[in-house]
Design a protein around this motif. Sequence first.
Motif, short mmCIF file in Angstrom:
data_model
loop_
_atom_site.label_atom_id
_atom_site.label_comp_id
_atom_site.label_asym_id
_atom_site.label_seq_id
_atom_site.Cartn_x
_atom_site.Cartn_y
_atom_site.Cartn_z
N GLY A 150 -0.81 2.62 -9.17
CA GLY A 150 0.31 2.76 -10.09
C GLY A 150 1.50 2.32 -9.42
N CYS A 151 2.81 1.98 -10.16
CA CYS A 151 3.95 1.83 -9.38
C CYS A 151 5.02 2.44 -10.37
CB CYS A 151 3.91 0.37 -9.53
SG CYS A 151 5.58 -0.42 -8.99
N LEU A 152 6.04 2.83 -9.44
CA LEU A 152 7.28 3.46 -10.24
C LEU A 152 8.05 2.60 -10.98
CD1 LEU A 152 8.39 5.57 -7.10
CD2 LEU A 152 7.09 6.52 -8.84
N GLN A 175 0.31 -2.06 1.91
CA GLN A 175 0.31 -3.15 1.06
C GLN A 175 1.31 -3.34 0.01
OE1 GLN A 175 -4.18 -4.75 1.25
NE2 GLN A 175 -4.30 -2.77 1.95
N HIS A 176 0.94 -2.25 -0.87
CA HIS A 176 1.81 -2.14 -2.06
C HIS A 176 3.22 -2.54 -1.75
CE1 HIS A 176 2.34 -0.29 -6.06
NE2 HIS A 176 3.52 -0.27 -5.64
N GLU A 177 3.65 -1.69 -0.54
CA GLU A 177 5.28 -1.39 -0.49
C GLU A 177 5.70 -2.90 0.04
OE1 GLU A 177 6.97 0.51 -1.93
OE2 GLU A 177 5.16 1.80 -2.34
N THR A 178 4.65 -3.59 1.11
CA THR A 178 5.39 -4.69 1.59
C THR A 178 5.16 -5.91 0.71
OG1 THR A 178 4.28 -4.15 3.72
CG2 THR A 178 4.61 -6.39 3.37
N ASP A 179 4.20 -5.71 -0.34
CA ASP A 179 4.23 -6.96 -1.52
C ASP A 179 5.33 -6.82 -2.07
OD1 ASP A 179 1.67 -7.76 -0.88
OD2 ASP A 179 0.50 -6.71 -2.52
N HIS A 180 6.05 -5.40 -2.44
CA HIS A 180 7.23 -5.39 -3.07
C HIS A 180 8.19 -6.42 -2.31
CE1 HIS A 180 7.08 -2.94 -6.70
NE2 HIS A 180 6.58 -1.83 -5.88
N LEU A 181 8.39 -6.29 -1.10
CA LEU A 181 9.19 -7.05 -0.39
C LEU A 181 9.20 -8.68 -0.33
CD1 LEU A 181 9.27 -4.68 2.66
CD2 LEU A 181 10.73 -4.66 0.66
N ASP A 182 7.81 -8.98 -0.95
CA ASP A 182 7.62 -10.28 -1.32
C ASP A 182 7.74 -10.77 -2.73
OD1 ASP A 182 7.17 -10.96 1.54
OD2 ASP A 182 5.34 -10.21 1.39
N GLY A 183 8.23 -9.82 -3.45
CA GLY A 183 8.24 -10.08 -4.88
C GLY A 183 7.08 -10.00 -5.80
N THR A 184 6.14 -9.32 -4.90
CA THR A 184 4.85 -9.37 -5.85
C THR A 184 4.63 -7.69 -6.39
OG1 THR A 184 3.80 -10.94 -4.32
CG2 THR A 184 2.29 -9.29 -5.31
N LEU A 185 4.30 -7.83 -7.57
CA LEU A 185 4.08 -6.53 -8.04
C LEU A 185 2.37 -6.18 -8.21
CD1 LEU A 185 6.29 -6.36 -11.43
CD2 LEU A 185 6.60 -5.25 -9.14
N TYR A 186 1.81 -4.88 -8.14
CA TYR A 186 0.63 -4.59 -8.01
C TYR A 186 -0.23 -5.24 -9.03
CZ TYR A 186 0.07 -1.38 -11.59
OH TYR A 186 -0.11 -0.46 -13.11
N LEU A 187 0.44 -5.46 -10.26
CA LEU A 187 -0.09 -5.95 -11.53
C LEU A 187 -0.46 -7.55 -11.08
CD1 LEU A 187 2.01 -4.81 -14.46
CD2 LEU A 187 -0.24 -4.05 -13.83
N ASP A 188 -0.01 -8.15 -10.45
CA ASP A 188 0.00 -9.62 -10.04
C ASP A 188 -1.82 -9.66 -9.29
OD1 ASP A 188 2.40 -10.34 -10.83
OD2 ASP A 188 3.27 -10.17 -8.62
N ARG A 189 -2.23 -8.46 -8.59
CA ARG A 189 -3.46 -8.52 -7.99
C ARG A 189 -4.28 -7.57 -8.74
NH1 ARG A 189 -2.38 -10.39 -3.01
NH2 ARG A 189 -0.42 -10.03 -2.21
N ALA A 190 -4.06 -7.22 -9.89
CA ALA A 190 -4.82 -6.26 -10.74
C ALA A 190 -6.06 -6.98 -11.67
CB ALA A 190 -4.01 -5.17 -11.56
N GLU A 191 -7.07 -6.07 -11.76
CA GLU A 191 -7.95 -6.38 -12.80
C GLU A 191 -7.35 -5.97 -14.26
OE1 GLU A 191 -10.64 -7.96 -12.63
OE2 GLU A 191 -11.10 -7.90 -10.38
#
Length: 214
Positions: free
Chosen positions: A125-127, A167-183
């Motif tokens: 999940g994500c805040l 990985q989740h937090e570093t992705d945020h710094l690149d403009g990526t949300l977990y949903l971009d990688r989700a099933e």
Amino acid sequence: MANPSPRAPLAERLEELLAPGGPLPVVAAGDPVLRAGTERYDGQLDPALLARFVEALRITMHAAPGVGLAAPQVGVELRIAVIEDPAPVPEEVRLVRGRVPQPFRVLVNPSYEGVGPARAAFFEGCLSVPGYQAVVARHAEVRLTGQDEHGRALDEVFAGWPARIVQHETDHLDGTLYLDRAELRSLSANQAVLERWAQPAPAEAAKALGFELP
């Protein structure tokens, strides 16, 4: 509270953001700041202001509650994130997910690369995406490099759930949300996850919802 003007200098905006004290407002998905990427931290803030900002991130993460928080999630486009996980989970969950306690850490200018081919898939999940979770396949082990808040070099291998957090937090710094990688077929309301998919691993969810696991 109104968000500080994006046209104001960074230090001025931070002072305004921190002025009320307490937890900071968490930016929700749909705000462009979550997609814009971040500016590498290179001493833009004086040490006292940086320390106040880090403490505000810690307070906000605890209040949410969460196990990580990145600067863009509070509207600040700096390459800084914090993590901390007391990991209050049953033994079976700990063993399956590799979820072990992580002390409070500050990640400055972090980047990661996978270590080996193994991947692990779990609900995440994500805040900034409140109310939902989805299964994300991520590197089971990563090498994280960067610095801490004092400029000391960070070069460390993370495995299990801590690897997922960084990985989740570093992705945020690149403009990526977990949903971009989700099933996306796994996307579930928090209540559904609690009632149906609370198992340590998402095999039953994959079968019932029709998605593949690595």
